[in-house]
Structure formats: C-alpha cells, structure tokens
Design a protein around this motif. Structure first.
Motif, PDB file in Angstrom:
ATOM      1  N   PRO A 142       1.034  -1.577  -0.004  1.00 55.09           N
ATOM      2  CA  PRO A 142      -0.077   0.000  -0.014  1.00 55.09           C
ATOM      3  C   PRO A 142       0.613   1.411  -0.247  1.00 55.09           C
ATOM      4  CG  PRO A 142      -0.113  -1.927   2.647  1.00 55.09           C
ATOM      5  CD  PRO A 142       0.726  -2.161   0.939  1.00 55.09           C
ATOM      6  N   PHE A 143       0.244   2.644  -0.641  1.00 56.84           N
ATOM      7  CA  PHE A 143       1.181   3.779  -0.285  1.00 56.84           C
ATOM      8  C   PHE A 143       0.006   4.316  -1.335  1.00 56.84           C
ATOM      9  CE2 PHE A 143       0.651   1.858  -4.783  1.00 56.84           C
ATOM     10  CZ  PHE A 143       0.220   3.006  -5.170  1.00 56.84           C
ATOM     11  N   THR A 144       0.665   6.151  -0.813  1.00 55.47           N
ATOM     12  CA  THR A 144      -0.269   7.088  -1.327  1.00 55.47           C
ATOM     13  C   THR A 144       0.684   7.773  -2.021  1.00 55.47           C
ATOM     14  OG1 THR A 144      -1.569   7.465   0.892  1.00 55.47           O
ATOM     15  CG2 THR A 144      -1.384   9.562  -0.079  1.00 55.47           C
ATOM     16  N   LEU A 145       0.508   8.758  -2.709  1.00 62.88           N
ATOM     17  CA  LEU A 145       0.415   9.755  -3.795  1.00 62.88           C
ATOM     18  C   LEU A 145       0.467  10.825  -3.017  1.00 62.88           C
ATOM     19  CD1 LEU A 145       0.593   7.662  -7.120  1.00 62.88           C
ATOM     20  CD2 LEU A 145       1.841   7.501  -5.780  1.00 62.88           C
ATOM     21  N   PHE A 146       1.434  12.126  -3.365  1.00 60.82           N
ATOM     22  CA  PHE A 146       0.934  13.233  -3.216  1.00 60.82           C
ATOM     23  C   PHE A 146       1.469  14.180  -3.866  1.00 60.82           C
ATOM     24  CE2 PHE A 146       1.914  11.088   1.257  1.00 60.82           C
ATOM     25  CZ  PHE A 146       0.629  11.458   1.742  1.00 60.82           C
ATOM     26  N   PHE A 147       0.425  15.052  -5.084  1.00 56.36           N
ATOM     27  CA  PHE A 147       0.669  15.861  -5.544  1.00 56.36           C
ATOM     28  C   PHE A 147       0.343  17.252  -5.019  1.00 56.36           C
ATOM     29  CE2 PHE A 147      -0.992  11.928  -7.486  1.00 56.36           C
ATOM     30  CZ  PHE A 147      -0.071  11.857  -8.628  1.00 56.36           C
ATOM     31  N   SER A 148       0.825  18.056  -6.414  1.00 60.89           N
ATOM     32  CA  SER A 148       0.716  19.697  -6.099  1.00 60.89           C
ATOM     33  C   SER A 148      -0.036  20.154  -7.376  1.00 60.89           C
ATOM     34  CB  SER A 148       1.271  20.458  -4.953  1.00 60.89           C
ATOM     35  OG  SER A 148       2.542  20.361  -5.888  1.00 60.89           O
ATOM     36  N   THR A 149      -0.454  21.142  -7.374  1.00 62.37           N
ATOM     37  CA  THR A 149      -0.564  22.132  -8.269  1.00 62.37           C
ATOM     38  C   THR A 149      -0.101  24.107  -7.514  1.00 62.37           C
ATOM     39  OG1 THR A 149      -3.683  22.634  -7.575  1.00 62.37           O
ATOM     40  CG2 THR A 149      -2.762  20.868  -9.429  1.00 62.37           C
ATOM     41  N   PRO A 150      -0.835  24.745  -8.434  1.00 65.79           N
ATOM     42  CA  PRO A 150      -0.144  26.041  -7.869  1.00 65.79           C
ATOM     43  C   PRO A 150      -1.391  26.142  -7.326  1.00 65.79           C
ATOM     44  CG  PRO A 150       0.149  26.137 -10.314  1.00 65.79           C
ATOM     45  CD  PRO A 150      -0.062  24.958 -10.359  1.00 65.79           C
ATOM     46  N   PHE A 151      -1.228  27.178  -6.462  1.00 64.26           N
ATOM     47  CA  PHE A 151      -2.639  27.373  -5.761  1.00 64.26           C
ATOM     48  C   PHE A 151      -3.749  27.849  -6.431  1.00 64.26           C
ATOM     49  CE2 PHE A 151      -5.043  28.536  -2.216  1.00 64.26           C
ATOM     50  CZ  PHE A 151      -5.227  28.233  -1.444  1.00 64.26           C
ATOM     51  N   SER A 152      -3.911  28.888  -7.271  1.00 62.93           N
ATOM     52  CA  SER A 152      -4.501  28.928  -8.584  1.00 62.93           C
ATOM     53  C   SER A 152      -5.646  28.066  -8.686  1.00 62.93           C
ATOM     54  CB  SER A 152      -4.433  29.925  -9.579  1.00 62.93           C
ATOM     55  OG  SER A 152      -2.961  29.778  -9.918  1.00 62.93           O
ATOM     56  N   ALA A 153      -5.091  26.577  -8.999  1.00 65.43           N
ATOM     57  CA  ALA A 153      -5.822  25.920  -9.482  1.00 65.43           C
ATOM     58  C   ALA A 153      -6.740  24.857  -8.674  1.00 65.43           C
ATOM     59  CB  ALA A 153      -4.751  24.857 -10.179  1.00 65.43           C
ATOM     60  N   LEU A 154      -7.870  24.211  -8.908  1.00 64.09           N
ATOM     61  CA  LEU A 154      -8.105  23.772  -8.271  1.00 64.09           C
ATOM     62  C   LEU A 154      -9.553  22.444  -9.242  1.00 64.09           C
ATOM     63  CD1 LEU A 154      -9.419  22.569  -5.475  1.00 64.09           C
ATOM     64  CD2 LEU A 154     -11.754  23.881  -5.932  1.00 64.09           C
ATOM     65  N   LEU A 155      -8.568  21.763  -8.579  1.00 61.88           N
ATOM     66  CA  LEU A 155      -8.898  20.285  -9.222  1.00 61.88           C
ATOM     67  C   LEU A 155      -9.741  19.933  -7.505  1.00 61.88           C
ATOM     68  CD1 LEU A 155      -6.200  18.122  -9.950  1.00 61.88           C
ATOM     69  CD2 LEU A 155      -7.634  19.771 -11.256  1.00 61.88           C
ATOM     70  N   VAL A 156     -11.614  19.124  -7.883  1.00 60.94           N
ATOM     71  CA  VAL A 156     -12.198  18.499  -6.571  1.00 60.94           C
ATOM     72  C   VAL A 156     -11.737  17.074  -7.307  1.00 60.94           C
ATOM     73  CG1 VAL A 156     -14.351  20.058  -7.868  1.00 60.94           C
ATOM     74  CG2 VAL A 156     -14.054  18.405  -8.710  1.00 60.94           C
ATOM     75  N   ALA A 157     -12.414  16.010  -6.057  1.00 62.96           N
ATOM     76  CA  ALA A 157     -12.020  15.059  -5.681  1.00 62.96           C
ATOM     77  C   ALA A 157     -12.942  13.848  -6.844  1.00 62.96           C
ATOM     78  CB  ALA A 157     -12.501  14.347  -4.757  1.00 62.96           C
ATOM     79  N   GLY A 158     -11.637  13.045  -7.644  1.00 61.13           N
ATOM     80  CA  GLY A 158     -12.264  12.123  -8.665  1.00 61.13           C
ATOM     81  C   GLY A 158     -11.080  11.683  -9.670  1.00 61.13           C
ATOM     82  N   THR A 159     -11.812  10.638 -10.730  1.00 57.23           N
ATOM     83  CA  THR A 159     -11.365  10.237 -11.384  1.00 57.23           C
ATOM     84  C   THR A 159     -10.912  10.869 -12.365  1.00 57.23           C
ATOM     85  OG1 THR A 159     -12.203   8.042 -10.483  1.00 57.23           O
ATOM     86  CG2 THR A 159     -10.523   8.037 -12.541  1.00 57.23           C
ATOM     87  N   TYR A 160      -9.621  10.807 -12.657  1.00 60.72           N
ATOM     88  CA  TYR A 160      -8.505  12.007 -13.454  1.00 60.72           C
ATOM     89  C   TYR A 160      -7.549  11.195 -14.396  1.00 60.72           C
ATOM     90  CZ  TYR A 160      -9.921  15.980 -11.023  1.00 60.72           C
ATOM     91  OH  TYR A 160     -10.942  16.622 -10.622  1.00 60.72           O
TER      92      TYR A 160
END
Length: 103
Positions: free
Chosen positions: A53-71
């Motif tokens: 098991p593992f978790t990936l941590f991603f980031s975007t510029p703060f001005s971008a917002l992705l809602v929870a979902g499959t991408y």
C-alpha cells in the motif's frame, strides 16, 4: 461460474517512482491542469495484500483547484494513467495539495 479476476494492471510504487518530482497533465474541465508528483509514502505490506500500500502526494499552483474524482493523467513520456485524486486540506500558499491512496 465466473472466472477469477486478474490483477495484472495494478499500479505499484515502482510505476510512479520514476516520475517523482515530475509533472502530469490532468484532463480537467474547463482546461487541463499540470500536477506535480511531490511525494510517495509507503505503508507496511501485509502478505495477504496484492501490492504494497502507498499514497501519492501531488500539488498544483494554489490558483488551480481539482475536485475529488477520477482523472486521466499524462506523464511527460506519454504514459497515460487514471487515478482517483482527492484534495488535501491546504493552507493558502504557493501550492495546493492532493493525494491518491492505493491499498
């Protein structure tokens, strides 16, 4: 009778390790967003689990917002993967964070 499912396409830490620090282009609406893979966190492996098991941590510029979902995400080398991204509570700053959990 139904056949047993196959698990040949399970994503593992090894699938993501080469992309640590790299950006993925996310197919998002109204426009694509680049997310950077910042961290991979490992968890203890139970031999009964199909993968570590593992978790990936991603980031975007703060001005971008992705809602929870499959991408659908595309790496710079063209590899395409689909994962569930969830926003992580982030204080205002230069980057907004997201995580994807694989058990």
């Amino acid at each position: 009778m139904y056949g047993m499912p196959t698990f040949d396409n399970l994503l593992t830490i090894e699938d993501f390790a080469p992309y640590l620090g790299s950006a993925f282009q996310v197919d998002a609406t109204p426009k694509a967003v680049d997310v950077r893979l910042d961290q991979i966190e490992r968890y203890p492996h139970n031999p009964l689990n199909l993968r570590e098991p593992f978790t990936l941590f991603f980031s975007t510029p703060f001005s971008a917002l992705l809602v929870a979902g499959t991408y659908r995400m595309r790496a710079r080398d063209g590899r395409v993967i689909e994962i569930d991204l969830n926003p992580t509570q982030t204080m205002p700053g230069p980057r907004r964070t997201y995580h994807a959990v694989f058990t």
